[in-house]
Scaffold this motif. Sequence first.
Motif, PDB file in Angstrom:
ATOM      1  N   TRP B  82       0.838  -1.230   0.054  1.00 16.69           N
ATOM      2  CA  TRP B  82      -0.014  -0.232  -0.133  1.00 16.69           C
ATOM      3  C   TRP B  82       1.330   1.088   0.004  1.00 16.69           C
ATOM      4  O   TRP B  82       0.258   2.329  -0.683  1.00 16.69           O
ATOM      5  CB  TRP B  82      -0.893   0.125   1.156  1.00 16.69           C
ATOM      6  CG  TRP B  82      -2.056  -0.773   1.094  1.00 16.69           C
ATOM      7  CD1 TRP B  82      -2.608  -2.299   1.761  1.00 16.69           C
ATOM      8  CD2 TRP B  82      -3.254  -0.573  -0.305  1.00 16.69           C
ATOM      9  NE1 TRP B  82      -3.217  -2.346   1.246  1.00 16.69           N
ATOM     10  CE2 TRP B  82      -4.316  -1.617  -0.082  1.00 16.69           C
ATOM     11  CE3 TRP B  82      -4.021   0.136  -0.692  1.00 16.69           C
ATOM     12  CZ2 TRP B  82      -5.170  -2.141  -0.800  1.00 16.69           C
ATOM     13  CZ3 TRP B  82      -4.532   0.197  -1.393  1.00 16.69           C
ATOM     14  CH2 TRP B  82      -5.563  -0.528  -1.837  1.00 16.69           C
ATOM     15  N   ASP B 115      -1.508 -12.429   2.083  1.00 17.85           N
ATOM     16  CA  ASP B 115      -2.400 -11.886   2.995  1.00 17.85           C
ATOM     17  C   ASP B 115      -2.876 -10.957   3.924  1.00 17.85           C
ATOM     18  O   ASP B 115      -3.289 -11.607   4.916  1.00 17.85           O
ATOM     19  CB  ASP B 115      -3.780 -13.458   3.469  1.00 17.85           C
ATOM     20  CG  ASP B 115      -4.930 -12.341   3.171  1.00 17.85           C
ATOM     21  OD1 ASP B 115      -5.127 -11.623   2.603  1.00 17.85           O
ATOM     22  OD2 ASP B 115      -5.903 -13.705   4.026  1.00 17.85           O
ATOM     23  N   SER B 116      -2.157  -9.858   3.822  1.00 15.76           N
ATOM     24  CA  SER B 116      -1.593  -8.391   4.922  1.00 15.76           C
ATOM     25  C   SER B 116      -1.867  -7.929   4.933  1.00 15.76           C
ATOM     26  O   SER B 116      -2.413  -6.652   4.286  1.00 15.76           O
ATOM     27  CB  SER B 116      -0.330  -8.949   5.044  1.00 15.76           C
ATOM     28  OG  SER B 116       0.732  -7.853   4.992  1.00 15.76           O
ATOM     29  N   TYR B 117      -1.494  -6.836   5.683  1.00 20.29           N
ATOM     30  CA  TYR B 117      -1.757  -5.188   5.996  1.00 20.29           C
ATOM     31  C   TYR B 117      -1.258  -4.598   5.401  1.00 20.29           C
ATOM     32  O   TYR B 117      -1.837  -3.303   5.044  1.00 20.29           O
ATOM     33  CB  TYR B 117      -1.932  -4.231   7.371  1.00 20.29           C
ATOM     34  CG  TYR B 117      -0.181  -5.692   8.189  1.00 20.29           C
ATOM     35  CD1 TYR B 117       0.267  -4.362   8.321  1.00 20.29           C
ATOM     36  CD2 TYR B 117       0.029  -6.418   8.902  1.00 20.29           C
ATOM     37  CE1 TYR B 117       1.673  -4.780   8.307  1.00 20.29           C
ATOM     38  CE2 TYR B 117       1.075  -6.958   9.040  1.00 20.29           C
ATOM     39  CZ  TYR B 117       2.232  -5.441   9.123  1.00 20.29           C
ATOM     40  OH  TYR B 117       3.927  -5.745   9.411  1.00 20.29           O
ATOM     41  N   ALA B 118      -0.042  -5.035   4.824  1.00 22.74           N
ATOM     42  CA  ALA B 118       0.652  -3.978   4.677  1.00 22.74           C
ATOM     43  C   ALA B 118       0.666  -4.156   2.722  1.00 22.74           C
ATOM     44  O   ALA B 118       1.220  -3.277   2.101  1.00 22.74           O
ATOM     45  CB  ALA B 118       1.977  -4.172   4.293  1.00 22.74           C
ATOM     46  N   GLN B 121      -4.017  -6.096  -2.402  1.00 20.21           N
ATOM     47  CA  GLN B 121      -4.676  -7.419  -2.410  1.00 20.21           C
ATOM     48  C   GLN B 121      -4.844  -7.228  -4.192  1.00 20.21           C
ATOM     49  O   GLN B 121      -5.532  -7.125  -4.479  1.00 20.21           O
ATOM     50  CB  GLN B 121      -6.192  -7.964  -0.935  1.00 20.21           C
ATOM     51  CG  GLN B 121      -5.404  -7.875  -0.679  1.00 20.21           C
ATOM     52  CD  GLN B 121      -4.502  -8.881  -0.258  1.00 20.21           C
ATOM     53  OE1 GLN B 121      -4.732 -10.107  -0.454  1.00 20.21           O
ATOM     54  NE2 GLN B 121      -3.341  -8.596   0.595  1.00 20.21           N
ATOM     55  N   SER B 125      -7.357  -2.977  -7.531  1.00 20.93           N
ATOM     56  CA  SER B 125      -7.892  -2.271  -6.735  1.00 20.93           C
ATOM     57  C   SER B 125      -6.527  -0.302  -6.833  1.00 20.93           C
ATOM     58  O   SER B 125      -8.136  -0.193  -6.236  1.00 20.93           O
ATOM     59  CB  SER B 125      -7.777  -2.765  -5.122  1.00 20.93           C
ATOM     60  OG  SER B 125      -6.554  -3.127  -4.903  1.00 20.93           O
TER      61      SER B 125
END
Lengths: 181, 208
Positions: B82, B115-118, B121, B125
Amino acid sequence: MSATTLERVRRALAGLEFEELAARDGMPTLGLAPEDVHAAMERLAHAGRFSTCILVTAVDHLPDEPRFEVVWQLLSVAENDRVRVKCRLPGDEPRVASVSDLWPGARFSERECWDMFGIRFDGLADHRRLLMPEEYGHHPLRKDFPHQGIDPGRLYREWDRARRAQQGFPAQHPDELQPQR
Amino acid sequence: MGTLNPVEETGQSGFFATRADFLVNWGRKNSLWPMPLGLSCCGIELMAMIGPKFDLARFGAEAARFTPRQCDLLIVAGTLTWKMAQACRQIYDQMPDPKWVIAMGVCSSSGGMYDSYAVCQGVDSILPVDVYVPGCPPRPDAVIDAILKLQKKIARESPTGRLAGTGEAIVDEGTGVLHMPPNRAVERSTLDLHPHDPRARRAARESK
């Protein structure tokens, strides 16, 4: 536990209270109270000849209290041996003394530890996050943080809205899908 | 030889009739300039693809420019975090139209094993993606296949329709390949179409 290393550590820390912990890998391991950390580290750095701070990290023992355990690993290049130092901190507002005045390289590890676990290091001059964006607002390696994150695209979407407003685009381009999470 | 040269044959300067859409698409699809955005291990396979062994120059897409202003094909190769997403979007915005995007590898297609917060995905998107390449990392052959698929896709676009702003940017079945020589014709197999493509849906309806 290596006897000679431990002897040197005991001599260096004479007069201070510390606990000798058993470590599965056999590395000499000390437990300290939070208020003794800086004094003990200073003695290890000078009298103990531990010239390098290899790492500063933390462990989150969530249901237990005190919740956090900060771990330092020190290396003595002259003596070719290592020592591990541990300190337990409470779950709300964990703070501990910074060792960045003794080993300047510890600044990065301490910043990472603040970023990932939310542990404050008193005396660390630069308390910016190391990995996550500054406005992130969470400490992602804490055990109560969901591994898929809390609204992980939030900062991107805020940035994107500002960019579109600045460039005069509609808020959402028709070609694009809505961010899924 | 003579049959190919109208000047020799007739003594007059010749002309060559074709459709503007076909000619523009032919030029675009055979001179893609990729912008390599190598974010992790996929970047290494991307380098191999552009290098002499796999030789992307055979398909006219070897001119990697490392500046978005000169490129029309963004290859997102690797894990998009992100934090990197803003830079990726800026690179895409700085590329001149028309532009296409290849999501190379599972990380950029779907987030992959992160499959992570950082990790974002899937680049879809934040960007419109044309071709997804599976693999972790995909072999250079797979990415070359993606470029060939993208060339087929470009051949079906309607640049004049896009300019005029009328309706769909992708032309209806068949018209984009009208003047292709028969041995080079693009097979219009519905297997090659995305399931959401209107032609794939029509074919599915008809086969029922």
